[in-house]
Write an enzyme that holds these catalytic residues in place. Structure first.
Site, PDB file in Angstrom:
ATOM      1  N   HIS A  58      -9.923  29.696 -24.970  1.00 18.12           N
ATOM      2  CA  HIS A  58      -9.513  30.610 -26.052  1.00 18.12           C
ATOM      3  C   HIS A  58      -8.943  29.772 -27.187  1.00 18.12           C
ATOM      4  CE1 HIS A  58      -7.313  34.636 -27.121  1.00 18.12           C
ATOM      5  NE2 HIS A  58      -7.601  33.925 -28.206  1.00 18.12           N
ATOM      6  N   HIS A 117      -9.811  29.414 -31.458  1.00 18.65           N
ATOM      7  CA  HIS A 117     -10.600  29.742 -32.660  1.00 18.65           C
ATOM      8  C   HIS A 117     -10.693  28.466 -33.471  1.00 18.65           C
ATOM      9  CE1 HIS A 117     -10.025  34.122 -31.910  1.00 18.65           C
ATOM     10  NE2 HIS A 117      -8.927  33.673 -31.313  1.00 18.65           N
ATOM     11  N   HIS A 147     -11.097  40.038 -27.157  1.00 17.26           N
ATOM     12  CA  HIS A 147      -9.644  40.113 -27.262  1.00 17.26           C
ATOM     13  C   HIS A 147      -9.249  41.554 -26.945  1.00 17.26           C
ATOM     14  CE1 HIS A 147     -10.008  36.322 -29.346  1.00 17.26           C
ATOM     15  NE2 HIS A 147      -8.752  36.292 -29.736  1.00 17.26           N
ATOM     16  N   GLU A 203      -3.607  42.267 -26.473  1.00 19.83           N
ATOM     17  CA  GLU A 203      -2.676  41.328 -27.131  1.00 19.83           C
ATOM     18  C   GLU A 203      -1.607  42.199 -27.800  1.00 19.83           C
ATOM     19  OE1 GLU A 203      -4.393  39.207 -30.475  1.00 19.83           O
ATOM     20  OE2 GLU A 203      -2.760  37.743 -30.551  1.00 19.83           O
ATOM     21  N   ASP A 261      -5.277  29.195 -28.674  1.00 14.94           N
ATOM     22  CA  ASP A 261      -5.591  30.248 -29.649  1.00 14.94           C
ATOM     23  C   ASP A 261      -5.854  29.678 -31.047  1.00 14.94           C
ATOM     24  OD1 ASP A 261      -6.158  32.833 -30.365  1.00 14.94           O
ATOM     25  OD2 ASP A 261      -4.117  33.596 -30.223  1.00 14.94           O
ATOM     26  N   ASP A 262      -4.794  29.425 -31.803  1.00 15.72           N
ATOM     27  CA  ASP A 262      -4.914  28.870 -33.161  1.00 15.72           C
ATOM     28  C   ASP A 262      -3.891  27.741 -33.290  1.00 15.72           C
ATOM     29  OD1 ASP A 262      -6.780  30.944 -34.553  1.00 15.72           O
ATOM     30  OD2 ASP A 262      -5.293  32.124 -33.467  1.00 15.72           O
TER      31      ASP A 262
HETATM   32  N1  HPA Z   1      -6.154  37.629 -32.094  1.00 15.53           N
HETATM   33  C1  HPA Z   1      -7.108  38.234 -32.793  1.00 15.53           C
HETATM   34  N2  HPA Z   1      -7.867  37.608 -33.673  1.00 15.53           N
HETATM   35  C2  HPA Z   1      -7.677  36.323 -33.873  1.00 15.53           C
HETATM   36  C3  HPA Z   1      -6.698  35.634 -33.193  1.00 15.53           C
HETATM   37  C4  HPA Z   1      -5.905  36.323 -32.243  1.00 15.53           C
HETATM   38  O1  HPA Z   1      -5.012  35.785 -31.571  1.00 15.53           O
HETATM   39  N3  HPA Z   1      -6.758  34.355 -33.631  1.00 15.53           N
HETATM   40  C5  HPA Z   1      -7.751  34.287 -34.531  1.00 15.53           C
HETATM   41  N4  HPA Z   1      -8.314  35.472 -34.693  1.00 15.53           N
HETATM   42 ZN    ZN Z   2      -7.522  34.584 -30.149  1.00 14.89          ZN
END
Ligand code: HPA
Ligand code: ZN
Length: 334
Positions: free
Chosen positions: A14, A16, A194, A197, A275-276
């Site tokens: 996971h 991006h 996703h 969250e 994630d990011d």
């Molecule tokens: N959630 C949803 N969209 C996203 C995320 C995330 O954590 N990171 C980049 N796009």
């Molecule tokens: Zn994500």
């Protein structure tokens, strides 16, 4: 906690790729492409990374991605991330990318795809990092736009492991994309999404039942529905959990209150991911260190997390077995 447990071979499932754009590279690419940024310095960019929720992050994330324009830009972005993987014992990575973020501002799809896939090939050959790509649809845009994106991508279908669903979760339930995911599966692609969250457990059910996903990205809100937890445990549906992300986006108020240990103790197939990483304060190793310091994880929990990352990966049985044996050897000598 032995530091060698933190360096066990792992897979990241996971991430991006646009979220690995560090402020230094954002400035360098802006300069290379003759663009100006609304910040004076790298420090000012970092200082702006204070988020209240997912949307407040996404606004900056989409703005940052505008500096990505050429094949070389996408190559450099991906290559920098793969070097992090190599340095942090991430032996396999399954990378999300958001084509609509780029095609909607006039960057042709092959420019994005070629830059990323050439870096992935070099990462395999020169860094020994195995990888795959997952094409994500932006859920705040229409189902028709997602379908058009899929149709444009299918001629390059060999380059993808799966399709996914990201961006603003609330108000954009998985059901909105059922037909798109049906089509992707009919073309032989796996699916992930996703869910849970910020969104409710019902979105996780929809992702499972309507989109027939192999994994849930995030999924931390599953605990609100005991029947859902039972289902996820029984079928060992992996959750790609992102601890530092969850704190930065205020899903949990601090890392010590993250439910990752609880999810593990329930018998869920939990994995750890970044994630990011450029926006949330760290890559795989920083996420592992954060949970190890803040949560009562045992040595066995760390081994389980590493094993789960390969169990949940879209690998052949032989590849999976090879990685699991490496973990067994590494764990035996700690
Ligand atoms: N959630 C949803 N969209 C996203 C995320 C995330 O954590 N990171 C980049 N796009
Ligand atoms: Zn994500």
């Amino acid at each position: 906690m032995s530091s060698s447990l933190l360096t066990l071979p792992k897979a990241e499932l996971h991430i991006h790729i646009e979220g690995s754009l560090e402020p230094e590279m954002m400035f360098a690419l802006a300069q290379r492409n003759g663009l100006s940024l609304p910040y004076d310095s790298v420090e000012a960019v970092r200082a702006a990374y204070q988020f209240e929720n997912l949307q407040s992050f996404l606004d900056l994330y989409y703005a940052g991605a505008q500096v990505l324009q050429t094949e070389q830009d996408f190559y450099d972005l991906t290559w920098a991330y793969l070097q992090k993987c190599a340095a942090q014992s991430v032996r396999h990575t399954e990378i999300f990318f958001d084509p609509q973020t780029h095609t909607d501002r006039g960057i042709p799809f092959p420019v994005v795809l070629n830059g990323i896939t050439q870096a992935l090939r070099d990462g395999r050959e020169r860094l020994g990092v195995s990888s795959g790509l997952i094409l994500c649809f932006l859920r705040h845009l229409s189902a028709e736009a997602a379908m058009a994106t899929l149709e444009a991508a299918l001629p390059y279908g060999d380059h993808f492991l799966a399709v996914g669903l990201d961006s603003s979760e609330m108000g954009h339930p998985p059901a909105k994309f059922q037909a798109v995911f049906d089509r992707a599966r009919a073309e032989g692609l796996l699916t992930v999404a996703h869910a849970g969250e910020e969104g409710p457990p019902e979105y996780i059910w929809e992702a499972l039942r309507l989109l027939k996903v192999s994994r849930i990205d995030h999924g931390v809100r599953c605990v609100e529905d005991p029947a859902l937890v039972d289902f996820l445990v029984e079928h060992q549906i992996p959750l790609t959990v992102c601890p530092l992300s969850n704190v930065k986006l205020c899903v949990f108020d601090q890392i010590a209150h993250h439910n990752l240990k609880h999810l593990l103790d329930l018998g869920l197939c939990v994995t750890v991911n970044s994630d990011d990483p450029a926006y949330f304060g760290g890559y795989m190793a920083e996420n592992m260190a954060a949970i190890t310091n803040a949560l009562p994880l045992t040595s066995q929990d760390l081994v389980t997390l590493a094993q789960n990352s390969f169990k949940a990966a879209f690998l052949s049985d032989d590849q999976r077995q090879g990685f699991l044996e490496e973990i067994a050897q590494a764990a035996a000598v700690t």
